[in-house]
Design a protein around this motif. Structure first.
Motif, PDB file in Angstrom:
ATOM      1  N   GLY A  17      -0.402 -11.806  -7.183  1.00  0.00           N
ATOM      2  CA  GLY A  17      -0.163 -10.635  -6.124  1.00  0.00           C
ATOM      3  C   GLY A  17      -0.151 -11.183  -4.507  1.00  0.00           C
ATOM      4  N   THR A  18      -0.508 -10.051  -3.873  1.00  0.00           N
ATOM      5  CA  THR A  18      -0.530 -10.366  -2.508  1.00  0.00           C
ATOM      6  C   THR A  18      -1.615  -9.889  -1.792  1.00  0.00           C
ATOM      7  N   ALA A  20      -3.477  -9.176   1.923  1.00  0.00           N
ATOM      8  CA  ALA A  20      -2.907  -9.197   3.265  1.00  0.00           C
ATOM      9  C   ALA A  20      -4.466  -9.377   4.206  1.00  0.00           C
ATOM     10  N   ARG A  39      -6.548 -19.392   2.942  1.00  0.00           N
ATOM     11  CA  ARG A  39      -5.296 -19.754   2.408  1.00  0.00           C
ATOM     12  C   ARG A  39      -5.277 -20.564   1.179  1.00  0.00           C
ATOM     13  N   ALA A  42      -6.476 -18.555  -1.861  1.00  0.00           N
ATOM     14  CA  ALA A  42      -5.602 -17.814  -2.463  1.00  0.00           C
ATOM     15  C   ALA A  42      -4.562 -18.686  -3.240  1.00  0.00           C
ATOM     16  N   TYR A  47      -2.623 -16.204  -5.571  1.00  0.00           N
ATOM     17  CA  TYR A  47      -2.080 -15.220  -4.675  1.00  0.00           C
ATOM     18  C   TYR A  47      -1.289 -15.655  -3.542  1.00  0.00           C
ATOM     19  N   GLU A  48      -0.322 -14.528  -3.003  1.00  0.00           N
ATOM     20  CA  GLU A  48       0.286 -15.040  -1.778  1.00  0.00           C
ATOM     21  C   GLU A  48      -0.675 -14.512  -0.681  1.00  0.00           C
ATOM     22  N   PHE A  49      -0.704 -15.182   0.637  1.00  0.00           N
ATOM     23  CA  PHE A  49      -1.588 -14.661   1.532  1.00  0.00           C
ATOM     24  C   PHE A  49      -0.992 -14.350   2.697  1.00  0.00           C
ATOM     25  N   LEU A  50      -0.991 -13.012   3.211  1.00  0.00           N
ATOM     26  CA  LEU A  50      -0.167 -12.693   4.699  1.00  0.00           C
ATOM     27  C   LEU A  50      -1.383 -12.510   5.627  1.00  0.00           C
ATOM     28  N   GLN A  71       4.885  -2.960   2.924  1.00  0.00           N
ATOM     29  CA  GLN A  71       5.337  -4.055   2.014  1.00  0.00           C
ATOM     30  C   GLN A  71       4.595  -4.068   0.626  1.00  0.00           C
ATOM     31  N   VAL A  73       1.827  -4.601  -0.352  1.00  0.00           N
ATOM     32  CA  VAL A  73       0.747  -5.623  -0.852  1.00  0.00           C
ATOM     33  C   VAL A  73      -0.264  -5.076  -1.813  1.00  0.00           C
ATOM     34  N   ASP A  74      -0.899  -5.860  -2.778  1.00  0.00           N
ATOM     35  CA  ASP A  74      -1.865  -5.521  -3.523  1.00  0.00           C
ATOM     36  C   ASP A  74      -3.340  -5.245  -3.033  1.00  0.00           C
TER      37      ASP A  74
END
Length: 324
Positions: A17-18, A20, A39, A42, A47-50, A71, A73-74
């Motif tokens: 997931g994401t 942020a 980072r 993640a 996980y994606e890291f914003l 967006q 995000v999760d």
């Protein structure tokens, strides 16, 4: 008569997931030491890291968090740099979308699922204790002709006042001298404010910052005083956070003149990992949202120029993220 059917329990999401992260002050030195491990963690956990880019601007942080919500995000981890109220409507929107919200440095009332907190009061107390130890044992100036400066940042709320209130109270009670105060959380602010204070108060001997950045600005200003003939042994500078540049000064015995004498330091690499681990664990059902386990308490460690190797050990850990 048939038994009413129970609602199925909400299934935790699978890994991935994401997440942020809105730190809010991404320009300060500690950010890369927090964000770098985050980072990596993640990536390890899938996980994606914003990341936001508010750079100290309250309105920009609100826009960052709004964008995260848009967006879908999760999870959002947020440091409310200008208090909770400015972010409240956006975080309510996040809650309505089922986005996990984790407060960093403070809990998020009503809409928060978890929080990463630390012992800010203990950090302030440890710096005050070291300042008084120096004042009583090492200060070579006149204790009856003494003034000191405290940099605050009340705009961030209780996380900051928990740092500065005990410093003010402990040192004022012990010395009988209340501090000169200003809000300075960056090197330029700390430099400018200290220079202004010196114009009217040439007997300043101590500057303590709510963070290391403001204190490092004071360090630069005091170097000018030393060049003009003041004795370095009459100065004490300290901050809180364990910013990399401050640790470098402490590891070097306090830097030029030995005047940067302490930093109450978070273990930033562990903090960065927690920025990902806590929301990920909530998302995956490993920690229940809103439970006591969803509030993680991080500690501080006082780094003193009297024990420079402790600071050097932390720098060695951080080198991967700072390029050092």
């Amino acid at each position: 008569m048939e038994e009413p059917m129970e609602e199925p329990a909400e299934e935790p999401m699978e890994e991935g997931g994401t997440i942020a992260f809105s730190f809010g002050n991404e320009q300060v030195g500690i950010y890369k030491i927090v964000a770098g491990p985050a980072r990596l963690q993640a990536e390890i956990r899938g996980y994606e890291f914003l990341e936001g880019a508010a750079n100290g601007d309250c309105d920009a942080q609100v826009r960052d968090v709004e964008n995260f919500v848009v967006q879908d995000v999760d999870a959002i981890v947020v440091v409310p740099i200008c208090g909770i109220d400015a972010l409240a409507p956006t975080l309510e929107d996040a809650e309505a979308k089922g986005i996990v919200v984790v407060g960093y440095a403070s809990e998020i009332p009503e809409t928060g699922d978890g929080a990463i907190l630390w012992d800010n009061r203990g950090a302030g107390e440890s710096v005050a204790a070291e300042a008084l130890r120096w004042f009583n044992e090492d200060f070579t100036g006149d204790q009856n002709d003494f003034s000191w400066v405290l940099f605050t940042y009340d705009g961030c709320g209780q996380p900051c006042t928990d740092r500065t209130d005990p410093i003010r109270d402990i040192i004022t009670e012990a010395t009988g001298v209340a501090p000169l105060e200003s809000e300075a959380i960056s090197i330029p602010q700390g430099l400018d404010d200290t220079q202004v204070f010196f114009q009217a108060n040439p007997n300043i001997a101590m500057v303590i910052g709510v963070n290391d950045a403001g204190a490092m600005g004071a360090y630069e200003a005091i170097l000018g005083e030393i060049e003009a003939g003041r004795d370095a042994s009459t100065f004490f500078v300290a901050g809180i956070d364990g910013q990399n540049e401050a640790l470098e000064l402490v590891a070097a015995g306090g830097g030029e003149g030995g005047i940067y004498r302490a930093s109450s330091s978070l273990l930033l690499h562990e903090l960065g990992q927690t920025v990902v681990d806590l929301p990920a664990d909530i998302l995956e059902g490993k920690i229940e949202s809103g439970s006591a386990d969803a509030v993680v308490h991080m500690g501080y460690q006082l780094m003193s120029a009297n024990s420079p190797q402790d600071a050097q050990d932390l720098l060695n850990l951080y080198a991967e993220f700072t390029g050092g």
